[in-house]
Design a protein around this motif. Sequence first.
Motif, PDB file in Angstrom:
ATOM      1  N   SER A  11       0.819  -1.220   0.000  1.00  0.00           N
ATOM      2  CA  SER A  11       0.000   0.000   0.000  1.00  0.00           C
ATOM      3  C   SER A  11       0.853   1.271   0.000  1.00  0.00           C
ATOM      4  CB  SER A  11      -0.915   0.011   1.235  1.00  0.00           C
ATOM      5  OG  SER A  11      -1.710  -1.149   1.299  1.00  0.00           O
ATOM      6  N   MET A  12       2.154   1.120  -0.115  1.00  0.00           N
ATOM      7  CA  MET A  12       3.066   2.247   0.090  1.00  0.00           C
ATOM      8  C   MET A  12       2.812   3.411  -0.862  1.00  0.00           C
ATOM      9  SD  MET A  12       5.853   2.491   2.229  1.00  0.00           S
ATOM     10  CE  MET A  12       7.122   1.237   2.138  1.00  0.00           C
ATOM     11  N   VAL A  13       2.597   3.115  -2.131  1.00  0.00           N
ATOM     12  CA  VAL A  13       2.397   4.188  -3.102  1.00  0.00           C
ATOM     13  C   VAL A  13       1.126   4.970  -2.781  1.00  0.00           C
ATOM     14  CG1 VAL A  13       1.989   4.723  -5.535  1.00  0.00           C
ATOM     15  CG2 VAL A  13       3.703   2.996  -4.909  1.00  0.00           C
ATOM     16  N   VAL A  66     -11.512  -0.747  -5.276  1.00  0.00           N
ATOM     17  CA  VAL A  66     -11.698   0.334  -4.308  1.00  0.00           C
ATOM     18  C   VAL A  66     -10.704   1.449  -4.627  1.00  0.00           C
ATOM     19  CG1 VAL A  66     -11.690   0.961  -1.855  1.00  0.00           C
ATOM     20  CG2 VAL A  66     -12.408  -1.342  -2.553  1.00  0.00           C
ATOM     21  N   GLY A  67     -11.136   2.676  -4.513  1.00  0.00           N
ATOM     22  CA  GLY A  67     -10.245   3.808  -4.770  1.00  0.00           C
ATOM     23  C   GLY A  67      -9.064   3.819  -3.817  1.00  0.00           C
ATOM     24  N   ASP A  68      -7.937   4.333  -4.285  1.00  0.00           N
ATOM     25  CA  ASP A  68      -6.696   4.287  -3.505  1.00  0.00           C
ATOM     26  C   ASP A  68      -6.833   4.918  -2.123  1.00  0.00           C
ATOM     27  OD1 ASP A  68      -5.624   3.053  -5.665  1.00  0.00           O
ATOM     28  OD2 ASP A  68      -3.997   4.487  -5.990  1.00  0.00           O
ATOM     29  N   ASP A  69      -7.626   5.981  -2.008  1.00  0.00           N
ATOM     30  CA  ASP A  69      -7.750   6.682  -0.728  1.00  0.00           C
ATOM     31  C   ASP A  69      -8.370   5.809   0.363  1.00  0.00           C
ATOM     32  OD1 ASP A  69      -6.606   8.862  -1.852  1.00  0.00           O
ATOM     33  OD2 ASP A  69      -8.420  10.089  -1.939  1.00  0.00           O
ATOM     34  N   MET A 124      -6.970  -2.700   3.312  1.00  0.00           N
ATOM     35  CA  MET A 124      -5.871  -3.663   3.442  1.00  0.00           C
ATOM     36  C   MET A 124      -5.503  -3.880   4.907  1.00  0.00           C
ATOM     37  SD  MET A 124      -4.748  -5.076   0.638  1.00  0.00           S
ATOM     38  CE  MET A 124      -3.104  -5.614   1.125  1.00  0.00           C
ATOM     39  N   PHE A 125      -5.379  -2.817   5.661  1.00  0.00           N
ATOM     40  CA  PHE A 125      -5.044  -2.948   7.080  1.00  0.00           C
ATOM     41  C   PHE A 125      -6.177  -3.614   7.870  1.00  0.00           C
ATOM     42  CE2 PHE A 125      -1.991   0.698   6.352  1.00  0.00           C
ATOM     43  CZ  PHE A 125      -0.851  -0.046   6.639  1.00  0.00           C
ATOM     44  N   TRP A 126      -7.414  -3.308   7.517  1.00  0.00           N
ATOM     45  CA  TRP A 126      -8.546  -3.899   8.257  1.00  0.00           C
ATOM     46  C   TRP A 126      -8.602  -5.414   8.083  1.00  0.00           C
ATOM     47  CZ3 TRP A 126     -12.251   0.407   6.124  1.00  0.00           C
ATOM     48  CH2 TRP A 126     -12.024   1.596   6.846  1.00  0.00           C
ATOM     49  N   THR A 127      -8.144  -5.908   6.943  1.00  0.00           N
ATOM     50  CA  THR A 127      -8.139  -7.363   6.753  1.00  0.00           C
ATOM     51  C   THR A 127      -7.117  -8.048   7.666  1.00  0.00           C
ATOM     52  OG1 THR A 127      -6.522  -7.260   4.930  1.00  0.00           O
ATOM     53  CG2 THR A 127      -8.862  -7.155   4.335  1.00  0.00           C
ATOM     54  N   GLY A 128      -6.317  -7.255   8.344  1.00  0.00           N
ATOM     55  CA  GLY A 128      -5.345  -7.812   9.284  1.00  0.00           C
ATOM     56  C   GLY A 128      -5.970  -8.431  10.516  1.00  0.00           C
ATOM     57  N   ALA A 129      -7.300  -8.430  10.596  1.00  0.00           N
ATOM     58  CA  ALA A 129      -8.006  -9.068  11.717  1.00  0.00           C
ATOM     59  C   ALA A 129      -8.048 -10.586  11.575  1.00  0.00           C
ATOM     60  CB  ALA A 129      -9.424  -8.526  11.813  1.00  0.00           C
ATOM     61  N   THR A 183       7.314  -0.844  -4.889  1.00  0.00           N
ATOM     62  CA  THR A 183       7.428   0.551  -5.318  1.00  0.00           C
ATOM     63  C   THR A 183       8.274   0.670  -6.577  1.00  0.00           C
ATOM     64  OG1 THR A 183       7.184   1.322  -3.048  1.00  0.00           O
ATOM     65  CG2 THR A 183       8.200   2.853  -4.602  1.00  0.00           C
ATOM     66  N   TYR A 184       9.359  -0.086  -6.629  1.00  0.00           N
ATOM     67  CA  TYR A 184      10.246  -0.093  -7.793  1.00  0.00           C
ATOM     68  C   TYR A 184       9.487  -0.521  -9.051  1.00  0.00           C
ATOM     69  CZ  TYR A 184      13.948  -1.957 -10.864  1.00  0.00           C
ATOM     70  OH  TYR A 184      14.768  -2.255 -11.930  1.00  0.00           O
ATOM     71  N   LEU A 185       8.664  -1.558  -8.918  1.00  0.00           N
ATOM     72  CA  LEU A 185       7.921  -2.056 -10.073  1.00  0.00           C
ATOM     73  C   LEU A 185       6.901  -1.031 -10.581  1.00  0.00           C
ATOM     74  CD1 LEU A 185       7.272  -5.760  -8.967  1.00  0.00           C
ATOM     75  CD2 LEU A 185       8.914  -4.958 -10.668  1.00  0.00           C
ATOM     76  N   LYS A 186       6.282  -0.301  -9.662  1.00  0.00           N
ATOM     77  CA  LYS A 186       5.240   0.642 -10.066  1.00  0.00           C
ATOM     78  C   LYS A 186       5.813   1.966 -10.554  1.00  0.00           C
ATOM     79  CE  LYS A 186       1.249   0.927  -8.144  1.00  0.00           C
ATOM     80  NZ  LYS A 186       0.115   1.141  -7.233  1.00  0.00           N
ATOM     81  N   THR A 187       6.829   2.486  -9.852  1.00  0.00           N
ATOM     82  CA  THR A 187       7.311   3.834 -10.169  1.00  0.00           C
ATOM     83  C   THR A 187       8.388   3.857 -11.246  1.00  0.00           C
ATOM     84  OG1 THR A 187       8.948   3.758  -8.370  1.00  0.00           O
ATOM     85  CG2 THR A 187       6.765   4.641  -7.847  1.00  0.00           C
ATOM     86  N   GLU A 188       9.268   2.864 -11.259  1.00  0.00           N
ATOM     87  CA  GLU A 188      10.378   2.899 -12.215  1.00  0.00           C
ATOM     88  C   GLU A 188      10.171   1.973 -13.410  1.00  0.00           C
ATOM     89  OE1 GLU A 188      14.324   2.888 -10.722  1.00  0.00           O
ATOM     90  OE2 GLU A 188      13.861   4.235  -9.066  1.00  0.00           O
TER      91      GLU A 188
END
Length: 439
Positions: free
Chosen positions: A62-64, A191-194, A200-205, A278-283
């Motif tokens: 979810s970093m980007v 789902v929109g990025d915002d 993603m974090f909520w599924t950590g239950a 991040t490398y795969l998405k940005t570069e």
Amino acid sequence: MSTTPPPQALNTGAHPDSDELTADDGALAWLRALGPNGRRAFAGAFGGYALDSYDYFTLPLSMVALAAYFGLDSGQTGLFTTVTLVVSAVGGAVAGVFADRVGRVKALLITVITYAVFTVACGFAPNYETLLVFRALQGLGFGGEWAVGAILVAEYASAKHRGRTLGAVQSSWAVGWALAAVVYTLVFSFVGDDLAWRVMFWTGALPALLVLWVRRRVHDAPGATAVREQNSQKGSFAAIFKPGTSGAPGLLRTTVFAGLLSTGVQGGYYTLATWVPTYLKTERGLSVVGTGGYLTFLISGAFLGYLTGGYLTDVLGRRRNIWLFALLSAVCILAYTHIPSGSNTLLLVLGFPLGFCMSAIFSGFGSYLSELYPTAVRGTGQGFTYNTGRAVGAVFPTLVGFLADSWGVGGALVFGAIGYGIAALALLGLPETRGKELE
């Protein structure tokens, strides 16, 4: 007077219902040798580590989106990983002491509950600072789970099969990683990025379901429990830092070099685990679905690497296995990050050996660290060295984050190779333990 029984007696007491003597051969001999109680312990540790991995990877994937939502630069996003890993050192050390004093299963339950609660809390964070605090607290549970689960299984496993048994436990990291990648692809596609990063974090239950099962079905190995309870030095930091004398070798040397080994391997690994998405998405310009596809090759290689490394650590020995894959991992990093622009097919292909090598090196850790320490302080020693390595190795992802703005993520990733060099040098101060009975 010593309260430690003969090593063989400890192993026999650990799994009295084991059919090891009649099922010593075959691809699944290591699993049969655990016995019914040992197999339940294996399932608990496997599930705990898989969900630990899942909760960990909710952030890198979810970093980007996080960076865009909060307006963060690369250094700030890299700090998420560093804080998680630094705090995990505290959590791991505390969990190790707790495992030695009150038992492996109780410590396992506490670590799983901790990382699950604070992963979910991350999804409710209103700002960067709050998210950083929640992620740090998630690190408390994240740091302790693997060491406690690995020790629990190691004390059921036979000396002959301990490497591949713990390698199989380690492979659950790839299972959790794969699950996170699948959920990431689905969530971010619909789902929109915002909002997606919060989901993603909520599924950590998910780990809450595992806790209910472990609490009812999994128990400590009885032989190891007896040894631990009879020893007055259980859970002692003083014991693992005690220097040796001419008549009694101490554990200080072991603790120092095991910590360096862990630092090197985890510095290299977490550099890649944090920054490759991040490398795969940005570069490389890949979409969400494209990134998931590339990660499939990386994760598939990781899963097979864990299993193969577990087998080789029993065949070649603990030190040779780590040396071999430290070299190969460094080579793969350099190759992966220097693929020419436009050669994305080659990037896809090289993802498999990269995942394979950087995971195979981990397979021997559970057995090796368990064998380096006696039962009374096994949790303390393994929890401290493994997680101190995590904390110091956490400098690597942050360094990559700060260098990424000027060097590019791909260029900065080469620092991961330095970690594997540190690991190879650390082995010079540690003994070979293949075939050793736990004592």
